[in-house]
Design an enzyme around this catalytic site. Sequence first.
Site, PDB file in Angstrom:
ATOM      1  N   ARG A 180       2.428  14.464  -7.777  1.00  0.00           N
ATOM      2  CA  ARG A 180       2.833  13.997  -8.584  1.00  0.00           C
ATOM      3  C   ARG A 180       1.455  13.366  -9.387  1.00  0.00           C
ATOM      4  O   ARG A 180       0.544  13.634  -8.694  1.00  0.00           O
ATOM      5  CB  ARG A 180       3.407  12.310  -8.623  1.00  0.00           C
ATOM      6  CG  ARG A 180       2.821  11.495  -7.515  1.00  0.00           C
ATOM      7  CD  ARG A 180       4.341   9.991  -8.239  1.00  0.00           C
ATOM      8  NE  ARG A 180       2.899   9.265  -7.569  1.00  0.00           N
ATOM      9  CZ  ARG A 180       3.988   7.461  -7.046  1.00  0.00           C
ATOM     10  NH1 ARG A 180       5.216   7.571  -7.683  1.00  0.00           N
ATOM     11  NH2 ARG A 180       3.350   6.603  -6.194  1.00  0.00           N
TER      12      ARG A 180
ATOM     13  N   LYS B 216       3.057  12.718  -2.213  1.00  0.00           N
ATOM     14  CA  LYS B 216       4.429  11.676  -1.575  1.00  0.00           C
ATOM     15  C   LYS B 216       5.065  12.592  -0.997  1.00  0.00           C
ATOM     16  O   LYS B 216       5.810  13.276  -1.231  1.00  0.00           O
ATOM     17  CB  LYS B 216       5.833  11.128  -3.308  1.00  0.00           C
ATOM     18  CG  LYS B 216       5.906   9.702  -3.225  1.00  0.00           C
ATOM     19  CD  LYS B 216       6.673   9.036  -3.966  1.00  0.00           C
ATOM     20  CE  LYS B 216       7.436   8.101  -4.547  1.00  0.00           C
ATOM     21  NZ  LYS B 216       7.992   7.030  -5.184  1.00  0.00           N
TER      22      LYS B 216
ATOM     23  N   GLY C 281       7.323   7.267   6.460  1.00  0.00           N
ATOM     24  CA  GLY C 281       6.132   8.362   6.025  1.00  0.00           C
ATOM     25  C   GLY C 281       6.762   9.629   4.756  1.00  0.00           C
ATOM     26  O   GLY C 281       5.893  10.144   4.278  1.00  0.00           O
TER      27      GLY C 281
ATOM     28  N   ARG D 249      -1.953  -0.629 -10.203  1.00  0.00           N
ATOM     29  CA  ARG D 249      -0.733  -1.310  -9.874  1.00  0.00           C
ATOM     30  C   ARG D 249      -1.051  -2.889 -10.251  1.00  0.00           C
ATOM     31  O   ARG D 249      -1.951  -3.335 -10.016  1.00  0.00           O
ATOM     32  CB  ARG D 249       0.523  -1.637  -8.826  1.00  0.00           C
ATOM     33  CG  ARG D 249       1.067  -0.075  -8.772  1.00  0.00           C
ATOM     34  CD  ARG D 249       0.401   0.470  -7.124  1.00  0.00           C
ATOM     35  NE  ARG D 249       0.649   2.031  -6.375  1.00  0.00           N
ATOM     36  CZ  ARG D 249       1.881   2.760  -6.397  1.00  0.00           C
ATOM     37  NH1 ARG D 249       3.161   1.609  -7.240  1.00  0.00           N
ATOM     38  NH2 ARG D 249       2.286   3.616  -6.351  1.00  0.00           N
TER      39      ARG D 249
ATOM     40  N   ARG E 266       3.533   6.433   1.778  1.00  0.00           N
ATOM     41  CA  ARG E 266       4.067   7.247   2.163  1.00  0.00           C
ATOM     42  C   ARG E 266       3.524   8.425   0.905  1.00  0.00           C
ATOM     43  O   ARG E 266       3.956   9.507   0.783  1.00  0.00           O
ATOM     44  CB  ARG E 266       5.462   7.720   2.473  1.00  0.00           C
ATOM     45  CG  ARG E 266       6.229   6.761   0.939  1.00  0.00           C
ATOM     46  CD  ARG E 266       7.753   7.037   0.997  1.00  0.00           C
ATOM     47  NE  ARG E 266       8.349   6.616  -0.518  1.00  0.00           N
ATOM     48  CZ  ARG E 266       9.879   7.535  -0.797  1.00  0.00           C
ATOM     49  NH1 ARG E 266       9.753   8.018   0.069  1.00  0.00           N
ATOM     50  NH2 ARG E 266      10.429   6.320  -1.173  1.00  0.00           N
TER      51      ARG E 266
ATOM     52  N   ASP F 139       7.032   4.802 -10.093  1.00  0.00           N
ATOM     53  CA  ASP F 139       7.928   4.975  -9.065  1.00  0.00           C
ATOM     54  C   ASP F 139       9.206   5.202  -8.825  1.00  0.00           C
ATOM     55  O   ASP F 139       9.871   4.236  -9.413  1.00  0.00           O
ATOM     56  CB  ASP F 139       7.265   3.446  -8.405  1.00  0.00           C
ATOM     57  CG  ASP F 139       6.345   3.879  -6.881  1.00  0.00           C
ATOM     58  OD1 ASP F 139       4.982   4.554  -7.186  1.00  0.00           O
ATOM     59  OD2 ASP F 139       5.686   3.080  -6.455  1.00  0.00           O
TER      60      ASP F 139
ATOM     61  N   GLY G 173       0.615  -1.162   0.181  1.00  0.00           N
ATOM     62  CA  GLY G 173      -0.318  -0.085  -0.385  1.00  0.00           C
ATOM     63  C   GLY G 173       0.755   1.349  -0.194  1.00  0.00           C
ATOM     64  O   GLY G 173       2.050   1.491   0.118  1.00  0.00           O
TER      65      GLY G 173
ATOM     66  N   ASP H  98       4.531  -4.433  -7.522  1.00  0.00           N
ATOM     67  CA  ASP H  98       3.673  -3.221  -6.925  1.00  0.00           C
ATOM     68  C   ASP H  98       4.306  -1.950  -7.639  1.00  0.00           C
ATOM     69  O   ASP H  98       3.543  -0.976  -7.255  1.00  0.00           O
ATOM     70  CB  ASP H  98       4.028  -3.395  -5.441  1.00  0.00           C
ATOM     71  CG  ASP H  98       5.479  -3.627  -5.161  1.00  0.00           C
ATOM     72  OD1 ASP H  98       6.080  -3.931  -4.997  1.00  0.00           O
ATOM     73  OD2 ASP H  98       5.180  -2.267  -4.363  1.00  0.00           O
ATOM     74  N   ASN H  99       5.069  -1.891  -8.603  1.00  0.00           N
ATOM     75  CA  ASN H  99       5.703  -0.894  -8.642  1.00  0.00           C
ATOM     76  C   ASN H  99       5.139  -0.632 -10.177  1.00  0.00           C
ATOM     77  O   ASN H  99       6.304   0.144 -11.452  1.00  0.00           O
ATOM     78  CB  ASN H  99       7.178  -0.786  -9.107  1.00  0.00           C
ATOM     79  CG  ASN H  99       7.397   0.097  -7.363  1.00  0.00           C
ATOM     80  OD1 ASN H  99       6.640   0.530  -6.792  1.00  0.00           O
ATOM     81  ND2 ASN H  99       8.929  -0.700  -7.037  1.00  0.00           N
TER      82      ASN H  99
HETATM   83  P1  AMP Z   1       9.546   1.799  -3.989  1.00  0.00           P
HETATM   84  O1  AMP Z   1       9.464  -0.005  -4.283  1.00  0.00           O
HETATM   85  O2  AMP Z   1       9.881   2.346  -3.177  1.00  0.00           O
HETATM   86  O3  AMP Z   1       8.228   1.607  -4.455  1.00  0.00           O
HETATM   87  O4  AMP Z   1       8.249   0.781  -1.986  1.00  0.00           O
HETATM   88  C1  AMP Z   1       8.069  -0.193  -1.346  1.00  0.00           C
HETATM   89  C2  AMP Z   1       7.035  -0.516  -0.037  1.00  0.00           C
HETATM   90  O5  AMP Z   1       7.444   0.529   0.750  1.00  0.00           O
HETATM   91  C3  AMP Z   1       5.607   0.581  -0.835  1.00  0.00           C
HETATM   92  O6  AMP Z   1       4.201   0.280   0.093  1.00  0.00           O
HETATM   93  C4  AMP Z   1       6.255   2.375  -0.593  1.00  0.00           C
HETATM   94  O7  AMP Z   1       5.372   2.719  -0.339  1.00  0.00           O
HETATM   95  C5  AMP Z   1       7.033   1.385   1.031  1.00  0.00           C
HETATM   96  N1  AMP Z   1       7.935   2.243   1.491  1.00  0.00           N
HETATM   97  C6  AMP Z   1       8.680   3.577   0.473  1.00  0.00           C
HETATM   98  N2  AMP Z   1       9.821   4.442   1.979  1.00  0.00           N
HETATM   99  C7  AMP Z   1       8.459   4.438   2.745  1.00  0.00           C
HETATM  100  C8  AMP Z   1       8.826   5.318   3.634  1.00  0.00           C
HETATM  101  N3  AMP Z   1       9.271   6.449   3.587  1.00  0.00           N
HETATM  102  N4  AMP Z   1       7.799   5.409   4.997  1.00  0.00           N
HETATM  103  C9  AMP Z   1       6.334   4.490   4.180  1.00  0.00           C
HETATM  104  N5  AMP Z   1       6.367   3.368   4.210  1.00  0.00           N
HETATM  105  C10 AMP Z   1       7.496   3.799   2.919  1.00  0.00           C
HETATM  106 MG    MG Z   2       6.358   1.616  -5.158  1.00  0.00          MG
END
Ligand code: AMP
Ligand code: MG
Length: 492
Positions: A174, A111, A124, A181, A91, A260, A88, A250-251
């Site tokens: 954004r 974001k 977050g 996704r 952030r 992402d 989910g 998820d991306n």
């Molecule tokens: P990403 O692969 O970088 O797109 O992120 C993978 C997951 O980690 C997603 O669910 C993001 O929302 C979560 N995420 C990444 N960075 C943070 C953060 N600083 N705080 C909370 N969730 C994060």
């Molecule tokens: Mg992501």
Amino acid sequence: MDTLLKTPGRFSCLGEAFYSHVTPEPLPDPYLVSVNESLAGELGLDAQHFRDKATLELLAGNRVTDQMQPLSMLYAGHQFGHFVPQLGDGRALMLGELRDRHGALWELQLKGAGMTLYSRSGDGRAVLRSTIREYLGSEAMHGLGIPTTRALCIVGSDEEVYREQIETAAVLARLAPSHLRFGSFEVFYYRDQHEPLQVLGDYLLAHHYPALRDEENPYLALFREVVSRTARLLAQWQLVGFAHGVLNTDNMSMLGLTLDYGPYGFLDAYDPGFICNHSDHEGRYAFDRQPAIGRWNLTCLAQAMLPLFAEEAERAVEMAQDALDAYESAFMDCYSQGMRAKLGLTVRREEDHRLVTGLLDIMKGQAADYTRTFRALADFRTEDEGASCPAADEFRDRDAFRAWAKGYAARLRGEGSQDEARRRAMNRVNPKYVLRNYLAQQAIAQAQNGHYGEIERLRKLLAHPFDEQPGNQAYAAVPPDWADSISVSCSS
Ligand code: AMP
Ligand code: MG
């Protein structure tokens, strides 16, 4: 801005099975780092207003109007090959939808505006560094004509955020027609909840793929279209030398957008095994593995969509398999066509594959710069078989290039290619400027010292990557030696 965000958006109508409401965490004393004037213009927004306190407060997540119902989307995903049942937006939050000048609707996400129900151990927040990378990365891709989410602005703050070291927080605004996704489907499939799968399918068909609603099996048609778009997206990445870095499901966008931006990278020297993400120890997402990963991810999506294809499981699997089988040829069609265009070839010949791999092999052997070599190839003259071609300067051993150039010249003569017409056509597909990692790094370093001019300069440069831009030649140079020492990881 307030008046444009009139509705919470179409996605919010789906109900709370698909997201959770969130209250953004205020960002102390927000200031404008950068606004994308051309995108603001497309949305009918005046870039001047982005400095107004009221707008800044809104874009920092500090002010939520009655019309907005900020929400974070629920999804799951296969991360580095392993299924994670719940991810989910950890952030990110959606403020609502904006209508552009052409009447199209865009979801507006912030974001870095604080913790959500899905933040897990994260804070977050996003750091200034990572918002600049996403802001410039997405606008560079848009400039190259590659489908992507867009970036509207960055709002900064002096609030400290801890990553490997102390950095400052920022919020990126954004936009995408939809941020759904592959993982948005996976989450329900693995919970054995088939009804929400159908709701998602219907939602995409209604708002994003209306032409497919009349197909005999609209969900299968939707999946086929995602296969086709993903194949083309991956081909476009390979052609331009873009490595995403974290190609988890998820991306992966249900609209076929680049989504992402994390530890992505554009190739400098041609290295097919290029791994841009330093946390990717196994090289799962190495540059040359991306096309296969695209298909692997589509297989995960197919699995999650099976209940929509047919009631009978076996029949559904057959349908999914058949749809997936179209991936390789969709990818190859787009890639071969793109490579022919990069070489200025207008006629299709069987032997072209060998010509392409022949060039890529010597580029790899001699670490020739990917972008510069193709760009310089536009000045190839058939008559001298490349003897005067500046592309030769990209190779330490010019003889290897000369040998290849003989075959290339013969191939060009074979289709009656005219130097000048070919030069113009090649310069429209081989960019002069890409967002090299060190260029982004320079803009980041300056921004961390309070100077934001380089972000703006790069954004404008990369909006027109195929133009010569005489004043900007330095941005097309080979990277300095220190570029090798830059390390990007998932930490953002
Ligand atoms: P990403 O692969 O970088 O797109 O992120 C993978 C997951 O980690 C997603 O669910 C993001 O929302 C979560 N995420 C990444 N960075 C943070 C953060 N600083 N705080 C909370 N969730 C994060
Ligand atoms: Mg992501």
